[in-house]
Design an enzyme around this catalytic site. Structure first.
Site, PDB file in Angstrom:
ATOM      1  N   LEU A 132      52.935 -25.799 -22.750  1.00  0.00           N
ATOM      2  CA  LEU A 132      52.177 -24.631 -22.313  1.00  0.00           C
ATOM      3  C   LEU A 132      52.839 -23.415 -22.940  1.00  0.00           C
ATOM      4  O   LEU A 132      54.062 -23.385 -23.107  1.00  0.00           O
ATOM      5  CB  LEU A 132      52.219 -24.485 -20.782  1.00  0.00           C
ATOM      6  CG  LEU A 132      51.460 -25.512 -19.931  1.00  0.00           C
ATOM      7  CD1 LEU A 132      51.746 -25.266 -18.455  1.00  0.00           C
ATOM      8  CD2 LEU A 132      49.965 -25.465 -20.199  1.00  0.00           C
ATOM      9  N   ASP A 133      52.049 -22.407 -23.267  1.00  0.00           N
ATOM     10  CA  ASP A 133      52.624 -21.177 -23.811  1.00  0.00           C
ATOM     11  C   ASP A 133      53.584 -20.556 -22.796  1.00  0.00           C
ATOM     12  O   ASP A 133      53.441 -20.763 -21.593  1.00  0.00           O
ATOM     13  CB  ASP A 133      51.519 -20.158 -24.135  1.00  0.00           C
ATOM     14  CG  ASP A 133      50.556 -20.666 -25.201  1.00  0.00           C
ATOM     15  OD1 ASP A 133      50.948 -21.550 -25.979  1.00  0.00           O
ATOM     16  OD2 ASP A 133      49.412 -20.174 -25.233  1.00  0.00           O
ATOM     17  N   LYS A 134      54.505 -19.762 -23.303  1.00  0.00           N
ATOM     18  CA  LYS A 134      55.512 -19.120 -22.439  1.00  0.00           C
ATOM     19  C   LYS A 134      54.880 -18.433 -21.234  1.00  0.00           C
ATOM     20  O   LYS A 134      55.343 -18.587 -20.100  1.00  0.00           O
ATOM     21  CB  LYS A 134      56.314 -18.107 -23.264  1.00  0.00           C
ATOM     22  CG  LYS A 134      57.316 -17.304 -22.445  1.00  0.00           C
ATOM     23  CD  LYS A 134      57.982 -16.236 -23.296  1.00  0.00           C
ATOM     24  CE  LYS A 134      58.892 -15.364 -22.447  1.00  0.00           C
ATOM     25  NZ  LYS A 134      59.516 -14.271 -23.224  1.00  0.00           N
ATOM     26  N   THR A 136      51.846 -18.851 -19.969  1.00  0.00           N
ATOM     27  CA  THR A 136      50.844 -19.637 -19.247  1.00  0.00           C
ATOM     28  C   THR A 136      51.585 -20.436 -18.185  1.00  0.00           C
ATOM     29  O   THR A 136      52.572 -21.101 -18.474  1.00  0.00           O
ATOM     30  CB  THR A 136      50.086 -20.592 -20.193  1.00  0.00           C
ATOM     31  OG1 THR A 136      49.380 -19.823 -21.177  1.00  0.00           O
ATOM     32  CG2 THR A 136      49.082 -21.440 -19.416  1.00  0.00           C
ATOM     33  N   ARG A 232      43.128 -18.939 -25.482  1.00  0.00           N
ATOM     34  CA  ARG A 232      43.315 -17.507 -25.760  1.00  0.00           C
ATOM     35  C   ARG A 232      42.562 -17.083 -27.022  1.00  0.00           C
ATOM     36  O   ARG A 232      41.915 -16.024 -27.056  1.00  0.00           O
ATOM     37  CB  ARG A 232      44.800 -17.199 -25.878  1.00  0.00           C
ATOM     38  CG  ARG A 232      45.563 -17.502 -24.596  1.00  0.00           C
ATOM     39  CD  ARG A 232      47.052 -17.617 -24.832  1.00  0.00           C
ATOM     40  NE  ARG A 232      47.603 -16.379 -25.364  1.00  0.00           N
ATOM     41  CZ  ARG A 232      48.812 -16.283 -25.909  1.00  0.00           C
ATOM     42  NH1 ARG A 232      49.593 -17.365 -25.982  1.00  0.00           N
ATOM     43  NH2 ARG A 232      49.254 -15.127 -26.355  1.00  0.00           N
TER      44      ARG A 232
END
Length: 303
Positions: A132-134, A136, A232
């Site tokens: 997961l993105d930082k 998110t 995104r």
């Protein structure tokens, strides 16, 4: 694995990249190290496979991880001998990388699981099956052994893991439901970003409107593919960027939220070892709930 007539003439590194969970660079390294054999013989990465070739992959013993265990608070949603599923908080990087050598989710997991993590992800990413993105938040699966890791990777590759996210986006979306099918690739001008690119990899995002507010729309989002920054990029492309996203919009918002309002809410998958159907959920973070409460209050007042 045995090569059939449909794959004759393909480079072995490309064939294995397309048919295993390993990256091309990982495959090439394994070939160079003699971990991959064709008919019990070592071949070069450029070798073109022939019908009937028998390919054997010997998974190298994982190196002892040099990552330090750190006592970082993390909510455990589910844990057994094979997997651990956590609710990753916003702002936490998943694994060590340049600029983030510690203080990551992996450091926290190392503290919880000690030595019981799969080695397939390598020294920097033990147990990490997906990311997961930082900024998110939400559910993330970590494998405790190689068998669980391989089985979970297969499910993800075969699109058998059902991931649902909650997102608050800018503007009012008219459609109640829609699918975005736009290929994504690395941005040619800025390598830290992704972009819509006709030559990119397939990326499919489904969304459903949960609530419309004065200037925002709350969405449930489901992805068939797991491209970097996929939700995104897709939402920004259709003119409804995720609130707080500093990369694909200006990030400015009236709630002073830093980082995208995107939460991995639920996961449906088969347990990699037992085959049991799993359904797991993680509550929205408090900051997310507060923003929704503000929007709900305005709606009641008719603003």
């Amino acid at each position: 694995m045995i090569i059939d007539e449909n794959n004759v003439g393909i480079r072995i590194d490309k064939y294995l990249t397309d048919n295993t969970e390993y990256t091309r660079s990982k495959i090439q390294k394994m070939i160079d190290n003699g971990n991959i054999l064709v008919n019990d013989a070592i071949k070069k990465s450029s070798y073109k496979v022939k019908k009937g070739d028998v390919i054997k992959i010997e998974i190298p013993e994982p190196k002892e991880s040099k990552i330090e265990a750190q006592d970082i608070p993390i909510e455990i949603i589910y844990e057994d001998n094979d997997i651990i599923v956590v609710n990753k908080p916003k702002g936490l990087v998943v694994h060590p990388a340049n600029g983030n050598e510690d203080g990551t989710l992996v450091n926290a997991i190392m503290n919880i699981c000690k030595d019981s993590l799969s080695g397939i992800g390598g020294e920097k990413r033990p147990g990490i099956v997906h990311r997961l993105d930082k900024d998110t938040s939400g559910l993330l699966i970590v494998a405790k052994n190689d068998k669980a890791h391989l089985k979970m990777s297969e499910q993800i590759k075969d699109r058998k893991v059902n991931k649902k996210y909650i997102a608050l986006v800018r503007g009012i979306i008219k459609e109640n439901e829609a699918t975005i099918n736009m290929p994504i690739a690395r941005n040619k001008k800025d390598r830290k970003k992704m972009a819509i690119d006709k030559d990119g990899k397939e990326a499919i995002t489904h969304f459903k409107v949960l609530k419309r507010y004065d200037k925002y729309t709350l969405l449930e989002v489901k992805i068939d593919t797991g491209r970097t920054h996929q939700i995104r990029v897709h939402m920004a492309e259709i003119g409804h960027p995720v609130i707080g996203d500093e990369v694909y919009s200006n990030g400015k918002n009236e709630f002073n939220v830093k980082g995208q309002m995107l939460h991995a809410k639920s996961l449906d998958f088969e347990h990699p070892i037992t085959g049991k159907k799993m359904h797991l959920e993680a509550e929205l973070p408090d900051y997310f709930k507060k923003v929704i409460d503000i929007c709900e209050e305005r709606l009641k007042r008719g603003e």
